[in-house]
Scaffold this active site. Structure first.
Site, PDB file in Angstrom:
ATOM      1  N   GLU A  71      10.357  -3.726 -11.057  1.00  0.00           N
ATOM      2  CA  GLU A  71      11.232  -3.876 -10.093  1.00  0.00           C
ATOM      3  C   GLU A  71      10.570  -4.232  -8.594  1.00  0.00           C
ATOM      4  O   GLU A  71      10.942  -5.026  -7.700  1.00  0.00           O
ATOM      5  CB  GLU A  71      11.819  -2.365  -9.696  1.00  0.00           C
ATOM      6  CG  GLU A  71      12.792  -1.829 -10.881  1.00  0.00           C
ATOM      7  CD  GLU A  71      11.880  -0.816 -11.769  1.00  0.00           C
ATOM      8  OE1 GLU A  71      10.733  -1.091 -12.156  1.00  0.00           O
ATOM      9  OE2 GLU A  71      12.544   0.167 -12.231  1.00  0.00           O
TER      10      GLU A  71
ATOM     11  N   CYS B 185      11.659   4.213 -10.670  1.00  0.00           N
ATOM     12  CA  CYS B 185      10.793   5.407 -10.129  1.00  0.00           C
ATOM     13  C   CYS B 185      10.972   5.530  -8.681  1.00  0.00           C
ATOM     14  O   CYS B 185      11.548   4.678  -7.917  1.00  0.00           O
ATOM     15  CB  CYS B 185       9.577   5.217 -10.568  1.00  0.00           C
ATOM     16  SG  CYS B 185       8.520   3.963  -9.658  1.00  0.00           S
TER      17      CYS B 185
ATOM     18  N   CYS C  85       9.671   2.549  -6.793  1.00  0.00           N
ATOM     19  CA  CYS C  85      10.549   1.168  -6.871  1.00  0.00           C
ATOM     20  C   CYS C  85      11.893   1.696  -6.320  1.00  0.00           C
ATOM     21  O   CYS C  85      12.493   0.622  -5.499  1.00  0.00           O
ATOM     22  CB  CYS C  85      10.850   0.912  -8.168  1.00  0.00           C
ATOM     23  SG  CYS C  85       9.383   0.283  -9.275  1.00  0.00           S
TER      24      CYS C  85
ATOM     25  N   HIS D 230       5.404  -2.795 -11.092  1.00  0.00           N
ATOM     26  CA  HIS D 230       6.376  -2.524 -11.777  1.00  0.00           C
ATOM     27  C   HIS D 230       7.399  -3.701 -11.714  1.00  0.00           C
ATOM     28  O   HIS D 230       7.410  -4.375 -10.693  1.00  0.00           O
ATOM     29  CB  HIS D 230       7.115  -1.072 -11.406  1.00  0.00           C
ATOM     30  CG  HIS D 230       6.321   0.031 -11.706  1.00  0.00           C
ATOM     31  ND1 HIS D 230       6.818   1.145 -11.527  1.00  0.00           N
ATOM     32  CD2 HIS D 230       4.955   0.163 -12.357  1.00  0.00           C
ATOM     33  CE1 HIS D 230       5.885   2.133 -12.039  1.00  0.00           C
ATOM     34  NE2 HIS D 230       4.997   1.625 -12.357  1.00  0.00           N
TER      35      HIS D 230
HETATM   36 ZN   LIG Z   1       8.626   1.777 -10.722  1.00  0.00          ZN
END
Ligand SMILES: [Zn+2]
Length: 158
Positions: A57, A85, A88, A55
């Site tokens: 992040e 999320c 992250c 991801h």
């Molecule tokens: Zn994430």
């Protein structure tokens, strides 16, 4: 604490980077880690690779963590076009980054992605993850939701 003019400046940049991520064939996500003095430490888009943990992040946090330890990152801010999320948020916590500013909420993202298997949104507020930690993480968001939705328009197959 409220968002500062600098926060809005970096949100503008991260929203543009999320659009670029989409334009380049990746998922429309982007993140930046910025030092307390406003120096950009790292920036990243979502990587379309076999690594499903890549991801934006996580990518930005890994780049930052390779340069600085938790003590140095305590004053840094993670900017993201969408609320981090659970993974992250955990990555933010373990990197030591002490502040998060995001544009679109996880709940709004879920509305956009629906049950698209490309993004089976893990709908858990980042504040819930941070509240389980041993030190506080400041969170500001959602901010500029409508603007953040633009990069996601007609992208997901609900
Ligand atoms: Zn994430």
């Amino acid at each position: 604490m409220n968002a500062t003019p600098r926060d809005h400046e970096f949100l503008t940049r991260v929203l543009a980077l999320a659009q670029r991520s989409r334009d380049e064939g990746h998922h429309p996500f982007a993140a930046m880690v910025v030092a307390a003095d406003g120096t950009l430490i790292s920036e990243a888009m979502n990587a379309s690779s076999a690594d499903r943990t890549a991801h934006a992040e996580m990518n930005a946090l890994r780049l930052a963590s390779q340069q600085y330890g938790p003590a140095e990152l305590a004053g840094a801010t993670l900017y993201s076009n969408a609320e981090p999320c659970a993974m992250c948020s955990g990555g933010t916590y373990w990197s030591g980054v002490g502040r998060v500013v995001y544009a679109m909420s996880e709940a709004s993202l879920l509305e956009l992605t629906g049950s698209d298997p490309e993004n089976p949104t893990l709908s858990l507020p980042c504040r819930t993850v941070f509240a389980a930690g041993q030190r506080p993480t400041e969170v500001i968001g959602p901010l500029r939701e409508e603007e953040a939705r633009a990069a996601h328009k007609d992208f997901w197959r609900k």
